[in-house]
Design a protein around this motif. Structure first.
Motif, PDB file in Angstrom:
ATOM      1  N   LEU A 167       2.130  -6.664   5.998  1.00  0.00           N
ATOM      2  CA  LEU A 167       2.180  -5.520   6.903  1.00  0.00           C
ATOM      3  C   LEU A 167       3.435  -5.587   7.772  1.00  0.00           C
ATOM      4  O   LEU A 167       4.017  -6.660   7.964  1.00  0.00           O
ATOM      5  N   ASN A 168       3.822  -4.457   8.313  1.00  0.00           N
ATOM      6  CA  ASN A 168       4.978  -4.429   9.207  1.00  0.00           C
ATOM      7  C   ASN A 168       4.653  -5.083  10.549  1.00  0.00           C
ATOM      8  O   ASN A 168       5.510  -5.720  11.154  1.00  0.00           O
ATOM      9  N   LYS A 193      -4.810   4.808  14.612  1.00  0.00           N
ATOM     10  CA  LYS A 193      -4.079   5.558  13.582  1.00  0.00           C
ATOM     11  C   LYS A 193      -2.803   4.827  13.176  1.00  0.00           C
ATOM     12  O   LYS A 193      -2.418   4.836  11.999  1.00  0.00           O
ATOM     13  N   ASP A 194      -2.143   4.204  14.141  1.00  0.00           N
ATOM     14  CA  ASP A 194      -0.925   3.436  13.832  1.00  0.00           C
ATOM     15  C   ASP A 194      -1.235   2.273  12.909  1.00  0.00           C
ATOM     16  O   ASP A 194      -0.482   1.987  11.966  1.00  0.00           O
ATOM     17  N   GLN A 197      -1.917   3.617   9.394  1.00  0.00           N
ATOM     18  CA  GLN A 197      -0.692   4.045   8.729  1.00  0.00           C
ATOM     19  C   GLN A 197       0.117   2.855   8.240  1.00  0.00           C
ATOM     20  O   GLN A 197       0.735   2.918   7.171  1.00  0.00           O
ATOM     21  N   ASP A 198       0.112   1.767   8.996  1.00  0.00           N
ATOM     22  CA  ASP A 198       0.816   0.548   8.575  1.00  0.00           C
ATOM     23  C   ASP A 198       0.249   0.042   7.251  1.00  0.00           C
ATOM     24  O   ASP A 198       0.988  -0.377   6.352  1.00  0.00           O
ATOM     25  N   HIS A 199      -1.066   0.091   7.097  1.00  0.00           N
ATOM     26  CA  HIS A 199      -1.694  -0.337   5.846  1.00  0.00           C
ATOM     27  C   HIS A 199      -1.363   0.620   4.700  1.00  0.00           C
ATOM     28  O   HIS A 199      -1.096   0.182   3.573  1.00  0.00           O
ATOM     29  N   ILE A 200      -1.371   1.907   4.983  1.00  0.00           N
ATOM     30  CA  ILE A 200      -1.025   2.881   3.948  1.00  0.00           C
ATOM     31  C   ILE A 200       0.423   2.691   3.503  1.00  0.00           C
ATOM     32  O   ILE A 200       0.724   2.704   2.297  1.00  0.00           O
ATOM     33  N   ASP A 201       1.331   2.507   4.463  1.00  0.00           N
ATOM     34  CA  ASP A 201       2.744   2.296   4.148  1.00  0.00           C
ATOM     35  C   ASP A 201       2.964   1.014   3.344  1.00  0.00           C
ATOM     36  O   ASP A 201       3.960   0.896   2.621  1.00  0.00           O
ATOM     37  N   SER A 202       2.032   0.069   3.472  1.00  0.00           N
ATOM     38  CA  SER A 202       2.149  -1.220   2.780  1.00  0.00           C
ATOM     39  C   SER A 202       1.398  -1.236   1.454  1.00  0.00           C
ATOM     40  O   SER A 202       1.194  -2.303   0.868  1.00  0.00           O
ATOM     41  N   ASP A 203       0.966  -0.053   0.985  1.00  0.00           N
ATOM     42  CA  ASP A 203       0.326   0.102  -0.323  1.00  0.00           C
ATOM     43  C   ASP A 203      -1.014  -0.628  -0.408  1.00  0.00           C
ATOM     44  O   ASP A 203      -1.393  -1.165  -1.456  1.00  0.00           O
ATOM     45  N   LYS A 227      -8.606   9.419   4.804  1.00  0.00           N
ATOM     46  CA  LYS A 227      -7.503   8.614   4.292  1.00  0.00           C
ATOM     47  C   LYS A 227      -7.948   7.840   3.044  1.00  0.00           C
ATOM     48  O   LYS A 227      -9.114   7.461   2.914  1.00  0.00           O
TER      49      LYS A 227
END
Length: 242
Positions: A167-168, A193-194, A197-203, A227
């Motif tokens: 994760l970021n 939500k942040d 989104q970090d998990h979504i961005d990390s596939d 989501k």
């Protein structure tokens, strides 16, 4: 019953059942006191520690005879270990406080296990609850310069087929914080939500957490936003195909 209450009850049932099955498969004799109630954390978090003494004392009465007290929730164990100082420190109270363990900590430190022969072929993102991470020290924190470690990651990395995604922001708060999510709803939701989104961005396919409260907060937001993520307690993953 409100949606949040229903979701929390479902989460607690699933994670408690997975914890029971997991510990029994690890040859631990498990007893579930039927008269147990809350440890008193909600009252303590809201500033009513004195009013929580009855719940805290009942917790001690229910668990004082056992060698270990294990819970699939870091925040509950943190409350027992750190906030039961409001009680008279009898031998029974001290024993309960010393012998209370979060599930992952119990498996790694007491049982000395990391590889549990579990199988879970999915991309997983680990959310680290603040009470477990910063309170019980189940891992290192990014705000400190300590050598990196994570009790939860050690267990997940040993699960066959599981891909632990990077994760970021590995240890950022999800925004739940007990009554904080009630009194500061907008901030709490934005933080949650942040994290999602970090998990979504990390596939990530599945978010896993070792704390009921974080799990409820994140799953509630995911369901409302529709989501493409699933949320599971870490006990459910460690119990898969063991």
């Amino acid at each position: 019953m409100s949606y949040s209450s229903f979701l929390l009850s479902l989460i607690e049932f699933k994670s408690t059942l997975a914890t029971l099955e997991l510990l029994e498969k690890l040859n631990v004799y498990v007893y579930y006191p039927s008269t147990q109630t809350c440890c008193g954390q909600p009252l303590g978090n809201s500033g009513y520690e004195d009013d929580s003494k009855g719940a805290c004392q009942l917790f001690v009465e229910n668990f004082k005879e056992y060698d270990y007290i294990v819970a699939p929730s870091g925040s509950c164990i943190y409350h027992v270990k750190k906030h039961f100082d409001i009680l008279e420190q009898t031998p029974e109270v001290i024993k309960v406080r010393n012998n209370a363990y979060e599930l992952c900590e119990f498996i790694t430190k007491v049982l000395g296990r990391t590889d549990l022969d579990a199988k879970f072929p999915h991309k997983v993102g680990l959310h680290k609850g603040c009470h477990g991470l910063r309170g019980l020290h189940l891992g290192s924190c990014s705000e400190r310069m300590d050598p990196y470690f994570s009790t939860e990651e050690d267990l997940l990395n040993a699960v066959e087929g599981l891909e632990l995604m990077s994760l970021n922001r590995k240890d950022e708060c999800c925004g739940f914080g007990g009554t904080f999510s009630v009194f500061e709803e907008a901030i709490s939701v934005k933080m949650g939500k942040d994290r999602i989104q970090d998990h979504i961005d990390s596939d990530v396919e599945v978010i896993t957490v070792a704390d009921h409260s974080c799990l409820m907060h994140l799953e509630g937001l995911i369901n409302r936003q529709k989501k493409p993520l699933k949320v599971m307690h870490i006990a459910e993953i460690l119990n898969k195909s063991i």
